[in-house]
Enzyme design. Sequence first.
Site, PDB file in Angstrom:
ATOM      1  N   GLY A 109       0.791  -1.239   0.000  1.00 23.90           N
ATOM      2  CA  GLY A 109       0.000   0.000   0.000  1.00 23.90           C
ATOM      3  C   GLY A 109       0.818   1.281   0.000  1.00 23.90           C
ATOM      4  N   ARG A 140      -1.951  -9.112   0.100  1.00 24.81           N
ATOM      5  CA  ARG A 140      -2.505 -10.116  -0.814  1.00 24.81           C
ATOM      6  C   ARG A 140      -1.766 -10.133  -2.151  1.00 24.81           C
ATOM      7  NH1 ARG A 140      -8.468  -7.856  -0.832  1.00 24.81           N
ATOM      8  NH2 ARG A 140      -7.139  -6.144  -1.490  1.00 24.81           N
ATOM      9  N   LEU A 275       1.889  13.186  16.646  1.00 24.41           N
ATOM     10  CA  LEU A 275       2.565  13.164  17.954  1.00 24.41           C
ATOM     11  C   LEU A 275       4.045  12.828  17.815  1.00 24.41           C
ATOM     12  CD1 LEU A 275      -0.059  11.500  20.320  1.00 24.41           C
ATOM     13  CD2 LEU A 275       0.459  13.922  20.017  1.00 24.41           C
ATOM     14  N   GLU A 311      -3.181  22.095   3.673  1.00 26.68           N
ATOM     15  CA  GLU A 311      -2.447  21.398   2.609  1.00 26.68           C
ATOM     16  C   GLU A 311      -2.749  22.094   1.300  1.00 26.68           C
ATOM     17  OE1 GLU A 311      -1.824  16.769   4.029  1.00 26.68           O
ATOM     18  OE2 GLU A 311      -3.618  17.251   2.905  1.00 26.68           O
ATOM     19  N   ASP A 330     -10.539  13.255   9.663  1.00 26.84           N
ATOM     20  CA  ASP A 330      -9.205  12.974   9.119  1.00 26.84           C
ATOM     21  C   ASP A 330      -8.110  13.730   9.884  1.00 26.84           C
ATOM     22  OD1 ASP A 330      -7.629  11.658   7.081  1.00 26.84           O
ATOM     23  OD2 ASP A 330      -7.315  13.613   6.153  1.00 26.84           O
ATOM     24  N   HIS A 335      -5.286  14.458  14.950  1.00 27.56           N
ATOM     25  CA  HIS A 335      -4.030  15.215  15.005  1.00 27.56           C
ATOM     26  C   HIS A 335      -4.169  16.515  15.811  1.00 27.56           C
ATOM     27  CE1 HIS A 335      -2.881  12.291  12.151  1.00 27.56           C
ATOM     28  NE2 HIS A 335      -3.212  12.923  11.049  1.00 27.56           N
ATOM     29  N   ARG A 441      -0.451  28.404  17.331  1.00 25.53           N
ATOM     30  CA  ARG A 441      -0.235  29.834  17.577  1.00 25.53           C
ATOM     31  C   ARG A 441      -0.876  30.194  18.903  1.00 25.53           C
ATOM     32  NH1 ARG A 441       1.108  31.765  12.074  1.00 25.53           N
ATOM     33  NH2 ARG A 441       1.577  33.758  13.016  1.00 25.53           N
ATOM     34  N   TYR A 478       8.901  30.704  17.103  1.00 24.77           N
ATOM     35  CA  TYR A 478       9.218  32.127  17.176  1.00 24.77           C
ATOM     36  C   TYR A 478       8.204  32.858  18.027  1.00 24.77           C
ATOM     37  CZ  TYR A 478       6.184  32.343  12.981  1.00 24.77           C
ATOM     38  OH  TYR A 478       5.167  32.206  12.073  1.00 24.77           O
ATOM     39  N   LYS A 480       6.656  36.640  18.759  1.00 26.32           N
ATOM     40  CA  LYS A 480       6.511  38.017  18.269  1.00 26.32           C
ATOM     41  C   LYS A 480       6.527  38.953  19.467  1.00 26.32           C
ATOM     42  CE  LYS A 480       3.835  36.731  14.239  1.00 26.32           C
ATOM     43  NZ  LYS A 480       4.425  37.369  13.086  1.00 26.32           N
TER      44      LYS A 480
HETATM   45  N1  LIG Z   1      -1.681   6.870   2.885  1.00 22.27           N
HETATM   46  C1  LIG Z   1      -1.544   7.801   3.821  1.00 22.27           C
HETATM   47  O1  LIG Z   1      -0.947   8.852   3.607  1.00 22.27           O
HETATM   48  C2  LIG Z   1      -2.115   7.578   5.182  1.00 22.27           C
HETATM   49  C3  LIG Z   1      -2.777   6.415   5.500  1.00 22.27           C
HETATM   50  N2  LIG Z   1      -3.259   6.218   6.763  1.00 22.27           N
HETATM   51  C4  LIG Z   1      -3.933   4.975   7.118  1.00 22.27           C
HETATM   52  O2  LIG Z   1      -3.035   3.895   6.955  1.00 22.27           O
HETATM   53  C5  LIG Z   1      -3.697   2.745   6.483  1.00 22.27           C
HETATM   54  C6  LIG Z   1      -3.071   2.303   5.175  1.00 22.27           C
HETATM   55  O3  LIG Z   1      -3.156   3.372   4.255  1.00 22.27           O
HETATM   56  P1  LIG Z   1      -2.812   3.186   2.716  1.00 22.27           P
HETATM   57  O4  LIG Z   1      -1.511   2.507   2.552  1.00 22.27           O
HETATM   58  O5  LIG Z   1      -3.019   4.506   2.097  1.00 22.27           O
HETATM   59  O6  LIG Z   1      -3.969   2.209   2.259  1.00 22.27           O
HETATM   60  P2  LIG Z   1      -4.142   1.430   0.913  1.00 22.27           P
HETATM   61  O7  LIG Z   1      -5.506   1.704   0.410  1.00 22.27           O
HETATM   62  O8  LIG Z   1      -3.000   1.652   0.007  1.00 22.27           O
HETATM   63  O9  LIG Z   1      -4.175  -0.066   1.444  1.00 22.27           O
HETATM   64  C7  LIG Z   1      -3.034  -0.773   1.905  1.00 22.27           C
HETATM   65  C8  LIG Z   1      -3.093  -2.191   1.337  1.00 22.27           C
HETATM   66  O10 LIG Z   1      -4.234  -2.845   1.890  1.00 22.27           O
HETATM   67  C9  LIG Z   1      -4.817  -3.714   0.898  1.00 22.27           C
HETATM   68  N3  LIG Z   1      -6.200  -3.307   0.692  1.00 22.27           N
HETATM   69  C10 LIG Z   1      -6.660  -2.141   0.193  1.00 22.27           C
HETATM   70  N4  LIG Z   1      -8.004  -2.119   0.179  1.00 22.27           N
HETATM   71  C11 LIG Z   1      -8.402  -3.297   0.685  1.00 22.27           C
HETATM   72  C12 LIG Z   1      -9.670  -3.869   0.947  1.00 22.27           C
HETATM   73  N5  LIG Z   1     -10.796  -3.230   0.686  1.00 22.27           N
HETATM   74  N6  LIG Z   1      -9.706  -5.094   1.487  1.00 22.27           N
HETATM   75  C13 LIG Z   1      -8.583  -5.754   1.767  1.00 22.27           C
HETATM   76  N7  LIG Z   1      -7.343  -5.245   1.536  1.00 22.27           N
HETATM   77  C14 LIG Z   1      -7.256  -4.045   1.019  1.00 22.27           C
HETATM   78  C15 LIG Z   1      -4.012  -3.525  -0.365  1.00 22.27           C
HETATM   79  O11 LIG Z   1      -3.050  -4.555  -0.415  1.00 22.27           O
HETATM   80  P3  LIG Z   1      -3.283  -5.934  -1.185  1.00 22.27           P
HETATM   81  O12 LIG Z   1      -4.343  -5.734  -2.211  1.00 22.27           O
HETATM   82  O13 LIG Z   1      -1.949  -6.253  -1.759  1.00 22.27           O
HETATM   83  O14 LIG Z   1      -3.665  -6.877  -0.111  1.00 22.27           O
HETATM   84  C16 LIG Z   1      -3.292  -2.225  -0.158  1.00 22.27           C
HETATM   85  O15 LIG Z   1      -2.059  -2.184  -0.820  1.00 22.27           O
HETATM   86  C17 LIG Z   1      -5.163   3.132   6.371  1.00 22.27           C
HETATM   87  O16 LIG Z   1      -5.798   2.773   7.557  1.00 22.27           O
HETATM   88  C18 LIG Z   1      -5.117   4.647   6.230  1.00 22.27           C
HETATM   89  O17 LIG Z   1      -6.283   5.242   6.704  1.00 22.27           O
HETATM   90  C19 LIG Z   1      -3.056   7.142   7.750  1.00 22.27           C
HETATM   91  C20 LIG Z   1      -2.406   8.304   7.495  1.00 22.27           C
HETATM   92  C21 LIG Z   1      -1.920   8.653   6.189  1.00 22.27           C
HETATM   93  O1  LIG Z   2      -3.265  11.546   8.635  1.00 24.17           O
HETATM   94  C1  LIG Z   2      -3.206  12.231   7.638  1.00 24.17           C
HETATM   95  O2  LIG Z   2      -2.159  13.062   7.502  1.00 24.17           O
HETATM   96  C2  LIG Z   2      -1.799  13.561   6.234  1.00 24.17           C
HETATM   97  C3  LIG Z   2      -0.877  14.746   6.498  1.00 24.17           C
HETATM   98  O3  LIG Z   2       0.271  14.296   7.130  1.00 24.17           O
HETATM   99  P1  LIG Z   2       1.640  15.107   6.976  1.00 24.17           P
HETATM  100  O4  LIG Z   2       2.561  14.455   7.924  1.00 24.17           O
HETATM  101  O5  LIG Z   2       2.049  14.967   5.547  1.00 24.17           O
HETATM  102  O6  LIG Z   2       1.331  16.513   7.302  1.00 24.17           O
HETATM  103  C4  LIG Z   2      -2.994  13.984   5.432  1.00 24.17           C
HETATM  104  O7  LIG Z   2      -2.603  14.326   4.110  1.00 24.17           O
HETATM  105  C5  LIG Z   2      -3.972  12.842   5.365  1.00 24.17           C
HETATM  106  O8  LIG Z   2      -5.162  13.266   4.717  1.00 24.17           O
HETATM  107  C6  LIG Z   2      -4.326  12.349   6.738  1.00 24.17           C
HETATM  108  O9  LIG Z   2      -5.059  11.135   6.627  1.00 24.17           O
END
Ligand SMILES: NC(=O)C1=CN([C@@H]2O[C@H](COP(=O)(O)OP(=O)(O)OC[C@H]3O[C@@H](n4cnc5c(N)ncnc54)[C@H](OP(=O)(O)O)[C@@H]3O)[C@@H](O)[C@H]2O)C=CC1
Ligand SMILES: O=C1O[C@H](COP(=O)(O)O)[C@@H](O)[C@H](O)[C@H]1O
Length: 586
Positions: A109, A140, A275, A311, A330, A335, A441, A478, A480
Amino acid sequence: MTKLLSNPCCHPSSSTTFSCFHNESLCSSKKMAALPISGHFSKWPPKSFTRIQLRRSDFELRSSNGYPLNAVSLQDEGSVVNPLAEEPNFSDSAEGDSTLSITVVGASGDLAKKKIFPALFALYYEDWLPENFVIFGYSRTKMNDEELRNMISRTLTCRIDQRENCDDKMTQFLKRCFYHSGQYNSEEHFSELDCKLKEKEGGRLSNRLFYLSIPPNIFVDVARCASTRASSTTGWTRVIVEKPFGRDSESSSELTKCLKQFLNEDQIFRIDHYLGKELVENLSVIRFSNLVFEPLWSRNYIRNVQFIFSEDFGTEGRGGYFDNYGIIRDIMQNHLLQILALFAMETPVSLDAEDIRNEKVKVLRSMKQLLLENVVVGQYKGHSKGGKTYLGYTDDPTVPNNSVTPTFAAAALFINNARWDGVPFLMKAGKALHTRRAEIRVQFRHVPGNLYKHTFGTDLDLATNELVLRVQPDEAIYLKINNKVPGLEMRLDRSDLNLLYKARYTREIPDAYERLLLDAIAGERRLFIRSDELDAAWALFTPLLKELEDRKIAPELYPYGSRGPVGAHYLAAKHNVRWGDLTGED
Ligand SMILES: NC(=O)C1=CN([C@@H]2O[C@H](COP(=O)(O)OP(=O)(O)OC[C@H]3O[C@@H](n4cnc5c(N)ncnc54)[C@H](OP(=O)(O)O)[C@@H]3O)[C@@H](O)[C@H]2O)C=CC1
Ligand SMILES: O=C1O[C@H](COP(=O)(O)O)[C@@H](O)[C@H](O)[C@H]1O
């Protein structure tokens, strides 16, 4: 136990709600204690743990054995009492005897590629990982070890990638990386993983960390399979869980309840990567170790506090996820609220995780109900600028055309306690705004009877002292202040006393995921969310979210790349506040 294994008692009922269909007798503490959730004493930590200790030794108060306290929260009544989950006694540890196995579940992912593998490599590069460790990717997608290694090296986005010997170090690191393809709900596939882990661990005492980098609807399946089939039988087993932790109070407590059938609270590391950011770590240091700040930290001197997240890009590529959550879930509920709790807490008894989290939860539970009249929501619309067209939120094919999901929100919150009575805590979070920034701030009160008042004209706000902790980009703290412009006349100016990190320190700032992974490995829970904190955070936002959704409140549209809806300014003005990020040079 066999019955439990062949009869999984928890499964997600939808993508957002978790159902536990548990059999009481199977879920009793006695039965659960028999599960191989976590082993007992480990010989971990390795040599590098000493470095962790050294690094933190100046600031940490310790438990009687000299290591951070790891007590399970007294508030966690639902937690399983598992005698096997005791923390290891490290006193006679020998690095050569133990191994650390890290399994990144969801390895294919976005987050794994973008953050987790790069952070692990950065830790390896800087020698923070123990001598004996292996990393497994699990998902998978069909891949072999070599393909995983290619993926990791291709997507290396961390701060290390331009460093000396990076290629050699990467080659060494990749030799420790392996892959196992499997289903998330298959105990059989996790048993296969267990066999592979055992093979790599070579009979040594093993500590195992699972990072659940997967969508939330499969958290519980993985917790079940990992805990029943791939837990360490000799050392500890810990699980890092990514957000979202539910989408309201009900689904969050259901998730917690389900996870706790397979894991003790002290095995669950709910990550909030904000954090782990350097400036957020510095917040408590600034406050508690400077006489010039702590005495001012109350309604007596502070007029308002602002938590700002913006963002300069939209939800591109994540629209499907985002539309089910929106910006309040989100960013704000986790956060920004976590930072608020850290900011506003009373002085903890010590720097121990439980002492800090006890104080944070008190703040969260003291918050006044968040009313719709104190909230503004917005959604970005398409915009053309400089010959370029930026698509609106609902132009994303994964987002319904009539979506009212907010991509921007501002809120005024209040804490009902003696320290903060009446002080507005303002939050503002948005996507597709004019800039990328995160900051805290603090605006102080006006100086009573200010002798120089006449030099400020009618706008006393121009003379407000403001402390800014810029979390990103260009980390800085900083203040002010008002000072005299040099010369014979009496003219006042507002200047910044500026601690700009890149000017002050040559050292790079580690990524938040590096710090948090290291903490999870060390069993340090200070920067992870305890379940009662999570409950309190949801209790604050759930009624508001329900009202927004039930009444289908239409968000105020703002152009992509703008400063967001004007409603945010009216909201601030209603509470006598001016956002601190309004001008270019703020
Ligand atoms: N991406 C980001 O910037 C951030 C993500 N998160 C959280 O981290 C977690 C992972 O995020 P992210 O990597 O973006 O997620 P992805 O959607 O990329 O999912 C990660 C992996 O999970 C498997 N997957 C995706 N959808 C499904 C499904 N419906 N059922 C079963 N397996 C699935 C896939 O792997 P495969 O098909 O190979 O099994 C995929 O590569 C999430 O909970 C997200 O909310 C939190 C903060 C920031
Ligand atoms: O948890 C999340 O954080 C990112 C922002 O993280 P940053 O460390 O790049 O500031 C945000 O883009 C995303 O929507 C949210 O799920």
